[in-house]
Design a protein around this motif. Structure first.
Motif, mmCIF file in Angstrom:
data_model
loop_
_atom_site.group_PDB
_atom_site.id
_atom_site.type_symbol
_atom_site.label_atom_id
_atom_site.label_comp_id
_atom_site.label_asym_id
_atom_site.label_seq_id
_atom_site.Cartn_x
_atom_site.Cartn_y
_atom_site.Cartn_z
ATOM 1 N N PRO A 96 0.801 -1.229 0.000
ATOM 2 C CA PRO A 96 0.000 0.000 0.000
ATOM 3 C C PRO A 96 0.836 1.283 0.000
ATOM 4 O O PRO A 96 0.311 2.357 -0.301
ATOM 5 C CB PRO A 96 -0.823 -0.112 1.292
ATOM 6 N N LEU A 97 2.113 1.190 0.351
ATOM 7 C CA LEU A 97 2.984 2.360 0.360
ATOM 8 C C LEU A 97 3.595 2.650 -1.013
ATOM 9 O O LEU A 97 4.234 3.687 -1.195
ATOM 10 C CB LEU A 97 4.107 2.174 1.385
ATOM 11 N N LEU A 98 3.398 1.733 -1.961
ATOM 12 C CA LEU A 98 3.995 1.888 -3.281
ATOM 13 C C LEU A 98 3.009 2.540 -4.247
ATOM 14 O O LEU A 98 1.796 2.344 -4.141
ATOM 15 C CB LEU A 98 4.419 0.521 -3.833
ATOM 16 N N THR A 99 3.528 3.276 -5.186
ATOM 17 C CA THR A 99 2.694 3.763 -6.282
ATOM 18 C C THR A 99 2.371 2.574 -7.187
ATOM 19 O O THR A 99 3.058 1.533 -7.139
ATOM 20 C CB THR A 99 3.425 4.831 -7.099
ATOM 21 N N LEU A 103 4.721 -0.707 -7.579
ATOM 22 C CA LEU A 103 4.214 -2.047 -7.283
ATOM 23 C C LEU A 103 4.427 -2.971 -8.470
ATOM 24 O O LEU A 103 4.912 -4.102 -8.311
ATOM 25 C CB LEU A 103 2.728 -1.965 -6.916
ATOM 26 N N LYS A 104 4.071 -2.508 -9.648
ATOM 27 C CA LYS A 104 4.245 -3.330 -10.850
ATOM 28 C C LYS A 104 5.716 -3.655 -11.066
ATOM 29 O O LYS A 104 6.072 -4.803 -11.392
ATOM 30 C CB LYS A 104 3.674 -2.589 -12.061
ATOM 31 N N GLU A 105 6.577 -2.673 -10.882
ATOM 32 C CA GLU A 105 8.013 -2.908 -11.053
ATOM 33 C C GLU A 105 8.537 -3.899 -10.012
ATOM 34 O O GLU A 105 9.396 -4.741 -10.320
ATOM 35 C CB GLU A 105 8.772 -1.591 -10.959
ATOM 36 N N LEU A 140 -5.664 -5.152 -4.659
ATOM 37 C CA LEU A 140 -6.291 -6.320 -5.279
ATOM 38 C C LEU A 140 -6.786 -5.998 -6.687
ATOM 39 O O LEU A 140 -6.737 -6.859 -7.576
ATOM 40 C CB LEU A 140 -7.442 -6.823 -4.414
ATOM 41 N N LYS A 141 -7.244 -4.777 -6.889
ATOM 42 C CA LYS A 141 -7.683 -4.358 -8.226
ATOM 43 C C LYS A 141 -6.523 -4.436 -9.211
ATOM 44 O O LYS A 141 -6.680 -4.925 -10.347
ATOM 45 C CB LYS A 141 -8.242 -2.940 -8.174
ATOM 46 N N PHE A 142 -5.351 -3.960 -8.776
ATOM 47 C CA PHE A 142 -4.173 -4.037 -9.645
ATOM 48 C C PHE A 142 -3.776 -5.493 -9.901
ATOM 49 O O PHE A 142 -3.402 -5.853 -11.023
ATOM 50 C CB PHE A 142 -3.006 -3.272 -9.036
ATOM 51 N N PHE A 143 -3.836 -6.341 -8.873
ATOM 52 C CA PHE A 143 -3.523 -7.757 -9.070
ATOM 53 C C PHE A 143 -4.404 -8.357 -10.161
ATOM 54 O O PHE A 143 -3.925 -9.081 -11.037
ATOM 55 C CB PHE A 143 -3.705 -8.536 -7.766
#
Length: 232
Positions: A96-99, A103-105, A140-143
């Motif tokens: 949650p602390l990552l943009t 997060l993707k990187e 979770l949406k990004f996952f």
């Protein structure tokens, strides 16, 4: 301060609220998953492998990309034995602390490290356990958007604070049930005791009739796929 007593309550609260996460397996099956976070570690992970080899058990490992890059030979030893591999972020920063870009990187860089060490295609390494168990609905949406599968846990004996082998074993045995997803640590925090812990724990769980499967097997149970479980 140790919080192990609170994890079963947290599980009961969060599990129905986030059904897209894998929290446990089939409650009608004696199949359970033994998982390890924060590795691979050059000393502790090989010790874990020795115990797993002795009992012919397949486990699941959630890796930090930085640790894979530091110990690629250990990572390959785990993969060559057929253990299931997942992602734990690159350097254990809470998601949650990552943009979104960070997060993707973090995930893709970890997949790349695993590919370089183990020759596992990134498309084969899609299970993600968030560091510290922290995520948000946006995470979770990004996952889902990036086709990753979020994996949590149902048995958390808080071994990373090193309460002692006896205490960790007792906590697991008190909480384990059909379909349990057990999380231990083979990294810097907790890894000192993990081999000794599973050396005591595994025979007791086997004696109770539990069978060890991978995280992927639990997903297949939950998705009601008809594929047979490899390690039953």
């Amino acid at each position: 301060m140790q919080l192990a007593f609170s994890f079963p309550l947290i599980y009961r609260i969060l599990q129905p609220s986030f059904p897209d996460c894998l929290w446990s397996g089939d409650l009608n099956s004696k199949a359970i998953a033994l998982t390890f976070d924060d590795g691979p570690h050059p000393q502790y992970t090989p010790q874990v492998l020795q115990v797993l080899d002795r009992y012919n058990i397949t486990a699941s490992f959630f890796w930090l990309g930085a640790c894979v890059n530091r110990s690629p030979d250990v990572a390959k030893a785990v993969s060559d034995r057929g253990h299931w591999i997942g992602l734990h972020g690159y350097d254990h920063r809470s998601f949650p602390l990552l943009t979104p870009k960070e997060l993707k990187e973090s995930l893709e860089t970890t997949q790349a490290a695993i590919y370089n060490a183990c020759n596992l295609n990134p498309a084969q390494v899609l299970d993600v356990r968030p560091p510290n168990g922290l995520f948000t609905p946006k995470t979770l949406k990004f996952f889902r958007q990036w086709n990753y599968r979020p994996v949590m846990w149902s048995v958390v004996p808080e071994d990373w604070v090193r309460p002692g082998v006896t205490t960790v074993v007792r906590r697991v045995l008190q909480q384990v049930q059909n379909g349990s997803l057990i999380v231990l640590h083979d990294g810097v925090c907790g890894g000192q005791d993990v081999a000794a812990t599973i050396e005591v724990l595994i025979p007791q769980l086997l004696k109770q009739g539990y069978q060890f499967v991978t995280v992927d097997n639990l997903w297949r149970h939950n998705n009601k796929e008809k594929s047979p479980i490899d390690h039953l």
